[in-house]
Design a protein around this motif. Structure first.
Motif, PDB file in Angstrom:
ATOM      1  N   GLU A   1       1.035  -1.157  -0.103  1.00 28.10           N
ATOM      2  CA  GLU A   1       0.014  -0.114   0.081  1.00 28.10           C
ATOM      3  C   GLU A   1       0.857   1.319  -0.119  1.00 28.10           C
ATOM      4  O   GLU A   1       2.155   1.263   0.321  1.00 28.10           O
ATOM      5  CB  GLU A   1      -0.924  -0.080   1.288  1.00 28.10           C
ATOM      6  CG  GLU A   1      -2.052  -0.900   1.114  1.00 28.10           C
ATOM      7  CD  GLU A   1      -3.261  -0.861   2.312  1.00 28.10           C
ATOM      8  OE1 GLU A   1      -2.823   0.180   2.924  1.00 28.10           O
ATOM      9  OE2 GLU A   1      -4.120  -1.590   2.113  1.00 28.10           O
TER      10      GLU A   1
ATOM     11  N   GLY B   1      -5.646   2.431  -1.527  1.00 32.14           N
ATOM     12  CA  GLY B   1      -4.537   2.909  -0.644  1.00 32.14           C
ATOM     13  C   GLY B   1      -3.332   3.559  -1.004  1.00 32.14           C
ATOM     14  O   GLY B   1      -2.211   3.603  -0.346  1.00 32.14           O
ATOM     15  N   HIS B   2      -3.429   3.998  -2.434  1.00 33.34           N
ATOM     16  CA  HIS B   2      -2.065   4.429  -3.105  1.00 33.34           C
ATOM     17  C   HIS B   2      -2.023   5.843  -3.323  1.00 33.34           C
ATOM     18  O   HIS B   2      -3.234   6.695  -3.396  1.00 33.34           O
ATOM     19  CB  HIS B   2      -1.984   3.520  -4.299  1.00 33.34           C
ATOM     20  CG  HIS B   2      -1.941   2.231  -4.295  1.00 33.34           C
ATOM     21  ND1 HIS B   2      -0.847   1.370  -3.546  1.00 33.34           N
ATOM     22  CD2 HIS B   2      -2.690   1.199  -4.678  1.00 33.34           C
ATOM     23  CE1 HIS B   2      -1.042   0.409  -3.646  1.00 33.34           C
ATOM     24  NE2 HIS B   2      -2.118   0.026  -4.357  1.00 33.34           N
TER      25      HIS B   2
END
Length: 236
Positions: free
Chosen positions: A50, A72-73
């Motif tokens: 992530e 989540g990036h």
């Protein structure tokens, strides 16, 4: 309907009015989100990774960037339409956006990005929008720059709408010439509406990277379970 590429250059076609309509159309949002999800799936990133930095090429109003944020990036988006980017700012997207013509390459340091995606954008490079534009040269600049800014072992998934087999060949040949491995993947190849083209690219050798399988292919009737819908840039 006419293809947008035939109507006007992208920075003109996606003016304030068109950008707002595009970004408020629920059908378009759904389609773009689905294609971005598929592009992310094709990146085949490890679940434990992530917070990677991903480049969104032709990010528009940030619809595809929202998908990256949901996973989540971190992401940076670039687009040639300032009106599209204005909408992304109004939407308060999580990523950073910048005004950039992808045919001129990217102003980032080598190895800056872990991955890249692009939704419905790179086919514009096949057109000579200005008198000094040469599509083949612009494609080379684009892929050379993309290869440089990705980490070694990095990946890029570029969804696009080719107008002809000649365009497909021109795009894939430019990617190969610039050092990429990987191939062209076609989802739902027998459907006129659902058919989608994805260029899946690796900065490393195909020996350490495996191409994903296409969707919408009957694995019972095709020996390699869908791999006939993948055109490799190089032999693995």
């Amino acid at each position: 309907m006419s293809r947008p590429e035939h109507v006007a250059p992208p920075e003109i076609y996606y003016d304030e009015s068109e950008s707002r309509k595009y970004s408020q159309n629920s059908r378009i949002i759904d389609i773009q989100s689905q294609m971005a999800e598929r592009a992310y799936e094709l990146l085949s990133l490890s679940d434990d990774k992530e917070g990677l930095l991903i480049l969104d090429i032709g990010c528009g109003s940030g619809i595809s960037g929202d998908v990256l944020s949901d996973h989540g990036h971190q992401w940076i988006g670039c687009d040639i339409s300032k009106d599209m980017l204005n909408v992304s700012v109004e939407r308060e997207v999580v990523g950073d956006v910048m005004l950039r013509d992808m045919g001129q390459g990217f102003p980032f340091r080598a190895g800056s990005f872990d991955a890249a995606i692009s939704i419905s954008a790179i086919q514009w490079l096949c057109n000579a929008e200005k008198s000094h534009h040469n599509p083949r040269k612009r494609l080379l600049v684009f892929f050379q720059s993309l290869f440089q800014i990705l980490t070694r072992g990095g990946k890029a998934v570029l969804q696009f709408y080719p107008e002809s087999s000649a365009q497909i060949e021109m795009i894939t040949a430019a990617a190969l010439r610039c050092g990429f491995t990987g191939g062209l993947l076609v989802d739902y190849p027998n459907s006129s509406k659902a058919k989608k083209y994805f260029l899946v690219l690796f900065t490393g050798s195909t020996g350490s990277q495996s191409m994903p399988k296409a969707k919408g292919v009957d694995s019972n009737s095709i020996e390699d379970g869908g791999q006939t819908q993948v055109k490799y840039l190089v032999n693995s």
